[in-house]
Design an enzyme around this catalytic site. Structure first.
Site, mmCIF file in Angstrom:
data_model
loop_
_atom_site.group_PDB
_atom_site.id
_atom_site.type_symbol
_atom_site.label_atom_id
_atom_site.label_comp_id
_atom_site.label_asym_id
_atom_site.label_seq_id
_atom_site.Cartn_x
_atom_site.Cartn_y
_atom_site.Cartn_z
ATOM 1 N N ARG A 1 26.042 58.164 59.141
ATOM 2 C CA ARG A 1 26.964 57.188 58.718
ATOM 3 C C ARG A 1 26.622 57.046 57.095
ATOM 4 O O ARG A 1 27.737 56.910 56.130
ATOM 5 C CB ARG A 1 26.603 55.897 59.130
ATOM 6 N N ASP B 1 34.267 38.405 58.546
ATOM 7 C CA ASP B 1 33.730 39.558 58.830
ATOM 8 C C ASP B 1 32.638 39.866 57.869
ATOM 9 O O ASP B 1 32.718 39.337 56.670
ATOM 10 C CB ASP B 1 34.574 40.575 59.024
#
Length: 274
Positions: free
Chosen positions: A28, A140
Site C-alpha cells: 500500500r 469517514d
C-alpha cells in the site's frame, strides 16, 4: 521501522495492523515510495520518521491504509428495514399533518455508496409523502474517499446493484465521450447528503444527537475488542430511543451495548429505557 509504523496507525486510527500484515503495508505504501523517488520501504519510513515528512504525508497515508471497499445497496436487507420499518415508525410518531424530520448518519461512509443508497430510499419515501424532511451525514477518516463521495461520480458498473428504476431516477449518465461510462448522483440527493472527516476513535463527535438511523457497517472488524466496544458506545450516544443501528453482517456479535436490542442479523434498535 515497520513496527513503529504499525504502532502509529493503531494509535492514530485504531486500525490493527499485525506483523503478519507487513506485506500489505509495503504494497500500500509503494505508491508513495515511488512518487517520492525512494528506492525501498525502509527509505520511505525513514523519510517519515527521521526526515520530518510525517505531517505532510499523513493524508496520503490515511488514504492508502484505510479500506475503502464499498458497494451501492451492499447488504440490502438494511435498506429494506429502512424503507419498511424505520421510516414508517418515524411517521407513526407524528401527527398526519406535521413534517417528519428524519436524520441518518453513515458513520463509515467511504466513497459515499452507502449514504447515497440510503438517500435513494429516503427520496422514494418522500415522493410518497412530502412531509418527510430527510438529511444524511456521511463521515469517514479518509479525505480522499470523502472527496469522491462529495463529487458523487462513479463508473456506471458500480451502480449496477441499484434497482433500475432508482438508477434511472437518481443517477445521471455522463455526456458522450470520456465520461460516457460514468454516472453522477442527481443534485436533489447531493443537496441533502453532506460528508465530513471524522475519526471514530476520537470522541466526542461533532454529530447531532437523537438521530433516527446510524449505519456503522464493516469498520468495527478493523478494531480490537476494546476499541470496538468504545466506538459502539460512543456512536450509539447519538441515536434516539427507538432509533435503528446497523452494522456489517460479520459484526453482529461485536455489538454488546445494553441500550440496544437486536431486531435481525446486524440490525438493532435503541431501547426506550434500559
Amino acid at each position: 521501522m515497520q513496527r513503529r509504523f504499525r504502532e502509529l496507525i493503531y494509535r492514530e486510527t485504531g486500525i490493527k495492523m499485525p506483523q503478519n500484515k507487513d506485506h500489505l503495508i509495503a504494497s500500500r505504501l509503494r505508491k508513495r515510495q515511488i512518487a517520492l523517488g525512494l528506492n525501498s520501504l525502509d527509505s520511505y519510513l525513514a523519510h517519515l520518521f527521521d526526515g520530518g515528512a510525517l505531517d505532510a504525508e499523513w493524508p496520503e497515508i490515511l488514504d492508502l491504509v484505510t479500506t475503502n471497499k464499498t458497494d451501492f445497496f451492499r447488504e440490502p436487507a438494511h435498506y429494506d428495514v429502512l424503507a419498511h420499518t424505520a421510516i414508517p415508525e418515524a411517521f407513526a410518531r407524528k401527527s398526519s399533518t406535521e413534517p417528519v424530520q428524519f436524520r441518518l448518519w453513515s458513520a463509515a461512509a467511504s466513497i459515499g455508496a452507502e449514504a447515497y443508497s440510503a438517500a435513494m430510499v429516503l427520496a422514494e419515501a418522500a415522493r410518497e409523502n412530502r412531509l418527510l424532511d430527510w438529511m444524511i451525514l456521511g463521515t469517514d477518516l479518509s479525505g480522499g474517499a470523502l472527496a469522491k463521495a462529495r463529487n458523487a461520480i462513479y463508473p456506471a458498473e458500480e451502480l449496477a446493484p441499484v434497482p433500475p428504476e432508482l438508477r434511472q431516477r437518481y443517477a445521471m449518465r455522463g455526456r458522450p465521450g470520456a465520461r460516457s461510462r460514468e454516472m453522477r448522483i442527481v443534485p436533489e440527493l447531493r443537496r441533502r447528503t453532506r460528508f465530513e472527516q471524522l475519526n471514530l476513535i476520537e470522541p466526542p463527535y461533532p454529530v447531532a444527537f437523537n438521530l433516527d438511523v446510524i449505519m456503522l457497517r464493516n469498520v468495527l472488524i478493523y478494531f480490537d475488542h476494546d476499541r470496538q466496544t468504545k466506538v459502539v458506545n460512543n456512536v450509539v450516544d447519538h441515536l434516539r430511543p427507538g432509533g435503528h443501528f446497523y452494522v456489517g453482517h460479520a459484526e453482529s456479535m461485536i455489538v454488546n451495548d445494553p441500550r440496544l436490542e437486536q431486531l435481525a442479523p446486524a440490525t438493532f434498535r435503541r431501547k426506550d429505557t434500559i
